[in-house]
Design a protein around this motif. Structure first.
Motif, mmCIF file in Angstrom:
data_model
loop_
_atom_site.group_PDB
_atom_site.id
_atom_site.type_symbol
_atom_site.label_atom_id
_atom_site.label_comp_id
_atom_site.label_asym_id
_atom_site.label_seq_id
_atom_site.Cartn_x
_atom_site.Cartn_y
_atom_site.Cartn_z
ATOM 1 N N PRO A 186 75.827 27.592 -18.724
ATOM 2 C CA PRO A 186 76.038 28.534 -17.926
ATOM 3 C C PRO A 186 77.104 29.511 -18.383
ATOM 4 O O PRO A 186 77.985 29.047 -19.118
ATOM 5 N N SER A 187 76.662 30.900 -18.374
ATOM 6 C CA SER A 187 77.734 32.020 -18.616
ATOM 7 C C SER A 187 79.009 31.769 -18.031
ATOM 8 O O SER A 187 79.207 31.192 -16.947
ATOM 9 N N GLY A 188 79.956 32.339 -18.782
ATOM 10 C CA GLY A 188 81.400 32.353 -18.149
ATOM 11 C C GLY A 188 82.118 31.087 -18.287
ATOM 12 O O GLY A 188 83.179 30.714 -17.548
ATOM 13 N N THR A 189 81.711 30.105 -19.018
ATOM 14 C CA THR A 189 82.197 28.724 -18.929
ATOM 15 C C THR A 189 82.794 28.574 -20.733
ATOM 16 O O THR A 189 82.148 29.051 -21.534
ATOM 17 N N PRO A 190 83.951 27.747 -20.833
ATOM 18 C CA PRO A 190 84.234 27.321 -22.111
ATOM 19 C C PRO A 190 83.123 26.908 -22.873
ATOM 20 O O PRO A 190 83.134 27.195 -24.037
ATOM 21 N N ALA A 191 82.061 26.065 -22.465
ATOM 22 C CA ALA A 191 81.054 25.649 -23.209
ATOM 23 C C ALA A 191 80.207 26.752 -23.710
ATOM 24 O O ALA A 191 79.816 26.944 -24.995
ATOM 25 N N PHE A 192 80.046 27.817 -22.974
ATOM 26 C CA PHE A 192 79.195 29.120 -23.294
ATOM 27 C C PHE A 192 79.861 29.816 -24.306
ATOM 28 O O PHE A 192 79.164 30.042 -25.392
ATOM 29 N N ARG A 193 81.184 29.778 -24.169
ATOM 30 C CA ARG A 193 81.968 30.642 -25.265
ATOM 31 C C ARG A 193 81.900 30.126 -26.505
ATOM 32 O O ARG A 193 81.748 30.713 -27.351
ATOM 33 N N THR A 194 81.993 28.695 -26.457
ATOM 34 C CA THR A 194 82.110 27.915 -27.695
ATOM 35 C C THR A 194 80.757 28.069 -28.435
ATOM 36 O O THR A 194 80.561 28.184 -29.712
ATOM 37 N N GLY A 195 79.681 27.997 -27.481
ATOM 38 C CA GLY A 195 78.405 27.980 -28.025
ATOM 39 C C GLY A 195 78.018 29.589 -28.635
ATOM 40 O O GLY A 195 77.548 29.499 -29.784
ATOM 41 N N LEU A 196 78.531 30.555 -27.952
ATOM 42 C CA LEU A 196 78.285 31.652 -28.429
ATOM 43 C C LEU A 196 79.033 31.956 -29.695
ATOM 44 O O LEU A 196 78.483 32.650 -30.951
ATOM 45 N N ILE A 197 80.295 31.570 -30.026
ATOM 46 C CA ILE A 197 80.983 31.513 -31.303
ATOM 47 C C ILE A 197 80.304 30.905 -32.372
ATOM 48 O O ILE A 197 79.958 31.150 -33.501
ATOM 49 N N HIS A 198 79.811 29.687 -31.949
ATOM 50 C CA HIS A 198 79.115 28.637 -32.747
ATOM 51 C C HIS A 198 77.773 29.377 -33.363
ATOM 52 O O HIS A 198 77.420 29.537 -34.714
ATOM 53 N N LEU A 199 77.173 29.864 -32.465
ATOM 54 C CA LEU A 199 75.851 30.809 -32.739
ATOM 55 C C LEU A 199 76.315 31.960 -33.713
ATOM 56 O O LEU A 199 75.498 32.079 -34.707
ATOM 57 N N SER A 200 77.124 32.802 -33.444
ATOM 58 C CA SER A 200 77.509 33.829 -34.011
ATOM 59 C C SER A 200 77.949 33.467 -35.565
ATOM 60 O O SER A 200 77.764 34.180 -36.624
ATOM 61 N N LEU A 201 78.625 32.309 -35.752
ATOM 62 C CA LEU A 201 79.393 32.204 -36.865
ATOM 63 C C LEU A 201 78.026 31.748 -37.769
ATOM 64 O O LEU A 201 77.874 32.041 -39.079
ATOM 65 N N ASN A 202 76.904 30.877 -37.123
ATOM 66 C CA ASN A 202 75.926 30.487 -38.064
ATOM 67 C C ASN A 202 75.005 31.630 -38.343
ATOM 68 O O ASN A 202 74.423 31.425 -39.344
ATOM 69 N N VAL A 203 74.780 32.614 -37.656
ATOM 70 C CA VAL A 203 74.110 33.911 -37.984
ATOM 71 C C VAL A 203 74.702 34.589 -39.249
ATOM 72 O O VAL A 203 74.053 34.972 -40.281
ATOM 73 N N ALA A 204 76.042 34.726 -38.989
ATOM 74 C CA ALA A 204 76.892 35.217 -40.140
ATOM 75 C C ALA A 204 76.846 34.512 -41.581
ATOM 76 O O ALA A 204 76.344 35.187 -42.562
ATOM 77 N N ILE A 205 76.728 33.315 -41.265
ATOM 78 C CA ILE A 205 76.669 32.421 -42.636
ATOM 79 C C ILE A 205 75.225 32.391 -43.173
ATOM 80 O O ILE A 205 75.256 32.412 -44.398
ATOM 81 N N THR A 206 74.024 32.366 -42.514
ATOM 82 C CA THR A 206 72.831 32.672 -43.086
ATOM 83 C C THR A 206 72.656 33.857 -43.460
ATOM 84 O O THR A 206 72.243 34.067 -44.591
ATOM 85 N N VAL A 207 73.184 34.933 -42.938
ATOM 86 C CA VAL A 207 73.189 36.263 -43.579
ATOM 87 C C VAL A 207 73.934 36.288 -44.818
ATOM 88 O O VAL A 207 73.434 36.552 -45.864
ATOM 89 N N ALA A 208 75.046 35.796 -44.900
ATOM 90 C CA ALA A 208 75.855 35.646 -46.095
ATOM 91 C C ALA A 208 75.196 34.895 -47.186
ATOM 92 O O ALA A 208 74.934 35.320 -48.568
ATOM 93 N N TYR A 209 74.298 33.878 -47.092
ATOM 94 C CA TYR A 209 73.615 33.218 -47.812
ATOM 95 C C TYR A 209 72.601 34.118 -48.517
ATOM 96 O O TYR A 209 72.118 33.862 -49.435
ATOM 97 N N ALA A 210 71.769 34.584 -47.434
ATOM 98 C CA ALA A 210 70.837 35.621 -47.803
ATOM 99 C C ALA A 210 71.216 36.719 -48.858
ATOM 100 O O ALA A 210 70.525 37.047 -49.783
ATOM 101 N N GLY A 211 72.570 37.208 -48.547
ATOM 102 C CA GLY A 211 73.167 38.284 -49.301
ATOM 103 C C GLY A 211 73.465 37.500 -50.776
ATOM 104 O O GLY A 211 73.397 38.178 -51.796
ATOM 105 N N ASN A 212 73.729 36.358 -50.649
ATOM 106 C CA ASN A 212 74.330 35.650 -51.875
ATOM 107 C C ASN A 212 73.051 35.291 -52.822
ATOM 108 O O ASN A 212 73.149 35.427 -54.182
#
Length: 169
Positions: free
Chosen positions: A85-111
């Motif tokens: 559910p949006s607006g919860t600590p779990a949602f915010r944590t999940g959003l950061i987790h998701l964003s970091l994983n996207v950035a990591i995957t893009v970094a490895y593609a760039g690598n």
């Protein structure tokens, strides 16, 4: 237990994300994690061994395997994310987790692109990028663990867990 919390414990689609109490995402993330850690070891090995072009090729392939595994794990994880559910600590944590994983995957593609063609050793730049990516992966893994073990996302409800602690007949 609130209805919002209960919703995050049940799959959007058991066929796609794993049945209740047995999510696929934690199993699938082992592929990119293992591949990327092994590629880092091979990168370092390529700097120490003479004529280590085989380690360079292997490392690059491991990164590609990790990217493919990350895309599969992300597709399942994204469906789990939709249960939060949006607006919860779990949602915010999940959003950061998701964003970091996207950035990591893009970094490895760039690598992979940065490495270019054949070489006898991996350059310092791609090794540093892999190291930074692994540190980010560690942070993201911590957040994923927080989602599961702190907030109980896709973890069976306590009354279902209790059966594992009842005496055997």
């Amino acid at each position: 237990m609130s209805e919002r919390q209960t919703a995050a414990k049940h799959p959007v689609s058991a066929m796609l994300t794993g049945p209740y109490g047995h999510p696929f995402h934690p199993v699938l993330v082992t592929i990119p994690i293992g591949a990327w850690v092994a590629s880092f070891v091979f990168d370092i090995g390529s700097r120490a061994a003479p004529d280590a072009s085989y380690l360079v090729r292997s490392s690059t392939w491991l990164i590609v395997i990790g990217i493919a595994g990350a895309l599969v794990a992300a597709s399942v994880g994204l469906l789990d994310f939709f249960t939060l559910p949006s607006g919860t600590p779990a949602f915010r944590t999940g959003l950061i987790h998701l964003s970091l994983n996207v950035a990591i995957t893009v970094a490895y593609a760039g690598n992979v692109l940065w490495r270019g063609g054949e070489a006898d050793q991996v350059g310092i730049g791609p090794i540093l990028l892999s190291g930074v990516s692994l540190v980010a992966l560690l942070v993201s893994g911590y957040l994923g663990g927080k989602l599961a073990f702190r907030y109980g996302v896709r973890v069976a409800e306590e009354h279902d867990q209790a059966e594992g602690f009842e005496p055997s007949s």
